[in-house]
Design a protein around this motif. Sequence first.
Motif, short mmCIF file in Angstrom:
data_model
loop_
_atom_site.label_atom_id
_atom_site.label_comp_id
_atom_site.label_asym_id
_atom_site.label_seq_id
_atom_site.Cartn_x
_atom_site.Cartn_y
_atom_site.Cartn_z
N TYR A 170 12.39 27.72 39.16
CA TYR A 170 11.32 28.50 38.56
C TYR A 170 11.08 27.93 37.16
CZ TYR A 170 9.07 32.18 35.96
OH TYR A 170 8.21 32.87 35.15
N GLU A 196 8.48 27.89 33.61
CA GLU A 196 7.37 28.44 32.82
C GLU A 196 6.28 27.39 32.65
OE1 GLU A 196 8.18 30.82 29.04
OE2 GLU A 196 9.86 29.46 29.30
N GLU A 244 2.82 28.72 35.27
CA GLU A 244 4.09 29.14 35.82
C GLU A 244 4.23 28.57 37.24
OE1 GLU A 244 4.03 33.29 37.06
OE2 GLU A 244 5.73 33.46 35.73
N GLY A 292 10.52 38.21 15.92
CA GLY A 292 10.14 38.24 17.33
C GLY A 292 9.80 36.86 17.86
N GLU A 293 9.16 36.92 19.02
CA GLU A 293 8.85 35.72 19.79
C GLU A 293 8.00 34.72 18.98
OE1 GLU A 293 6.50 35.32 23.96
OE2 GLU A 293 7.57 37.19 23.59
N LEU A 323 14.71 35.48 37.78
CA LEU A 323 14.38 34.26 37.05
C LEU A 323 13.21 34.48 36.10
CD1 LEU A 323 14.73 31.56 39.85
CD2 LEU A 323 16.16 31.85 37.83
N LYS A 324 12.21 35.19 36.60
CA LYS A 324 11.03 35.43 35.78
C LYS A 324 11.36 36.31 34.57
CE LYS A 324 6.49 36.24 35.10
NZ LYS A 324 5.23 35.60 35.25
N THR A 337 13.45 34.49 32.01
CA THR A 337 12.66 33.51 31.28
C THR A 337 11.83 34.22 30.20
OG1 THR A 337 12.50 32.26 33.30
CG2 THR A 337 11.05 31.61 31.54
N ARG A 372 12.13 34.04 25.83
CA ARG A 372 11.16 33.89 24.75
C ARG A 372 11.48 34.83 23.60
NH1 ARG A 372 5.54 34.31 27.78
NH2 ARG A 372 5.88 32.74 29.38
N LYS A 373 12.16 35.93 23.95
CA LYS A 373 12.55 36.84 22.87
C LYS A 373 13.96 36.51 22.40
CE LYS A 373 9.69 40.65 24.50
NZ LYS A 373 9.73 41.91 25.22
N LYS A 374 14.35 35.29 22.64
CA LYS A 374 15.64 34.78 22.15
C LYS A 374 16.84 35.47 22.79
CE LYS A 374 13.40 32.60 18.60
NZ LYS A 374 12.15 32.48 19.37
#
Lengths: 639, 221
Positions: free
Chosen positions: A38, A40, A106, A521-522, B201-202, B205, B209-211
């Motif tokens: 999988y 991204e 994705e 944050g992100e 998995l999703k 992932t 992104r939020k560490k």
Amino acid sequence: MKNTIAERIADFLKQFPPFDLLDPSALLEISKEVKIKYLEKGKTIYNQGDPLHDHFYIINKGAISLIKDIDTSTDVIDKFDEGDVFGLRPLFAKETYTNTARTDEETILYSISIHLFRPMAIANTQIGNYLIESFASNTKNPYSKEHHKSFYSNAEVVSTEEDHLFELQPVRYIKKVVTAKPSTKIRRLASLMSEKNISSILIENKGIPVGIITDKDLRTKVATGLQSIDDSANSIMSAPVLCYPKNITIAQAQITMMKHRVGHICITEDGTPNTKIIGLVANHDMVVMKGSNPAVLMKAIKRANSTKELKRIRSKIMILLDGYITQNIPLTHTSKIIFELNDATIKRVIERCIAKMETPPPVNFAWMSLGSQGRKEQLLHTDQDNAIVFETVDPKTMEATRAYFLKLSKKVNKRLNAIGFEFCDADIMAKNPNYCLSLEEWKQQFSSWTSNTGSDEILLSSIFFDFDISYGDANLTNALSEHTLNLVKNNNLFISKLAASALRSASPLGFFRQFLVESDGEYKDLFDLKKRALLPLIDAGRVLTLNYQVKTINNTAERFEKLAELFPEDKDLYLSCSYAFKALLKFRTKHGLINNDNGRFIKLAVLTKEEKMKLKRCFKTISTLQETIKIKFNLGALL
Amino acid sequence: MKNPFKIKSRRPNYPEYWLAYEALFTTKPTELLSDTRFVVLDTETTGFDYELDRILSIGAVDIVNYEINVANAFEIYLQQERFNEQTVAIHGLIQHERIETLTEKEAIPQLLNYIGNSVLVAHHAKFDMTMINHMLKRHNLPPLKNRVLDTVNLYRATRIKSNLIQQDRFSLDDIAEHYAIDICDRHTAAGDALITALIFLKTTTLLGRKKVFKLKQLFTL
């Protein structure tokens, strides 16, 4: 041990070459050793120069680009999507990868073991040949810059990545070909063609192409009375059919069609009329592949018969957008065209979904696009926000009616998501029962938002008041617009709350006139262009037009233009708001295209000095506007 | 008079395979998600009663370094002592395809051997874990020692928090639909395990992104 998952993987693989050539037991053996990856968007599977993997890949879901670095430039040399095989180099060579594979979205990949597969490819020449062909077509590089220059040396072309030596790409052919038998009656043939919305049909006998019938044949041979509609197909078909193998390039196909004055070429297994049909190339589809013309894209959208096709067209729309932005076409023009294309896509999806329902809609309804698409300023792929309004019905049939539209919405939302309009995080979609309402219910909903207003209601109002009809009965949406304007008329409390919320968006510049970036944050240390620059303008435009009862203008830039017209004393401010909005939107689009994302978050380091200056000028307009609103709505006390 | 402490401290004679399984937990586990072995599993049962109902089948896949290896998939079907309407579909399947079935006694060592000291992942994990632990109890074994993650929690953590969203739609179907994951073999243990694995998995992932890269962060969501 039973292995359900391996069986399902085998079912998937056998739909696609070269796996369709394997016998079931070999296929299952391979499927049992598959690894599912999988990834991204924007992830690298392998880099140019990397040592070879023990696997090659087939795409289960998603899309990838093959990218090649030549000298200093980076070119996308090919794109693959569902069912395509790539990364075949380890089957044939022993060095390193000669290009980079990266996900465009994705992606779910199946890795196929080379170790298992190689003996099968060697044992089965058909498989071997297929692989050699596809390997050759994505490694030889017909896209090199020198080549490109010699082709277009004096021509001014919209140069986009995919346009490079477009003519040397292999054609993309239709795999699901509609065919009929030589004995089929013309009457039946014509209704089949109308039903499938096609202009030509292949006539086959045991899979071998024996003739082709086009609209023109029906016109010249049947409508003129030369043949009766009860005659059979073979009396009017053109034969023999022009056949080619599937690796024919676009250039070859175009020349062939011109030379023989035909619009279609049949693709057969070995390129002769003696083997089975595997596809059909239409001149029209090739023009669409080229895709630099909105009119052609529009036509393609209206004719599209699958979600996958619409998705492909949408990627062409992005290429068009890229071309417009690079060529500095005025944004007003660009956003209108992109809006129309998106709008047509949404309409087409809804049309197709209605056809898939068991019954036609029980009452009139309208599909409303909200947010940026509703304001006609959606350029990049962003979330879908939508809702349904249907005619008010008898309470007895109410829930059955809603159930119908929810079912329809579910289909539409799902397909829009597949095309690239991602699901809304906040569930603001027509499939949500809260947003699939009758006209009367919507009116009540809007009334309650505007009379009993907290911060949630302000947020919902700001999303839902910018609606635009994408499909259906405009009387419903017009009635709702009327209602909205009546609700806010003299409702000073609501208007001031809305105005206050327009000022709440954080200021883009700090005390020292530096850009304010996200603190955690992100997106830490990135500049949020949407929240800090676009939203203040969008919110302000909305509250001002609502306050002055400006009807039917949803577009932010147009709202400010209208305001400039209505209030000559503030003309300069409003015009500069309109300008600033367009500049910022263009800026966002440009960065979104570069980074293949929605352009919302910007790395300050990549901006040039000039760009930063330009942004700061726009921000100055925003703060003047916010000051004006503060005074106009007398917000000193509320803030 | 019986001494209650004595009963507690007396260690029953656990079979060899249980001791081997238990021994795996003496080493300190890795903390990085990419190095951890996850076993995503699903059980099909005759019903929802932990005492009365039985496991019909267990399906699982493992994930190492964000990759599902189909070769390591696990799929077993259990023999049923008595006929139960719910199990007709499974019996039909078993007769039709002549699938090998195991007794619980045979299944347990295989399951323990497969999961080892991995981190278990399931959708609405409490149900599957309780069913498995009840099966172990019937054979005089203690409950599983593995750490367990629930994809419902992971999914919830990826969603934005807002009053506007109804936070109650967390069925496997809802989430699969939201993530556009193909639903096939729904309501077979292996099929559901695969769907759950893709959701896992999703979500991880997205959380990345939020560490979120460490295992313990997942347990504290």
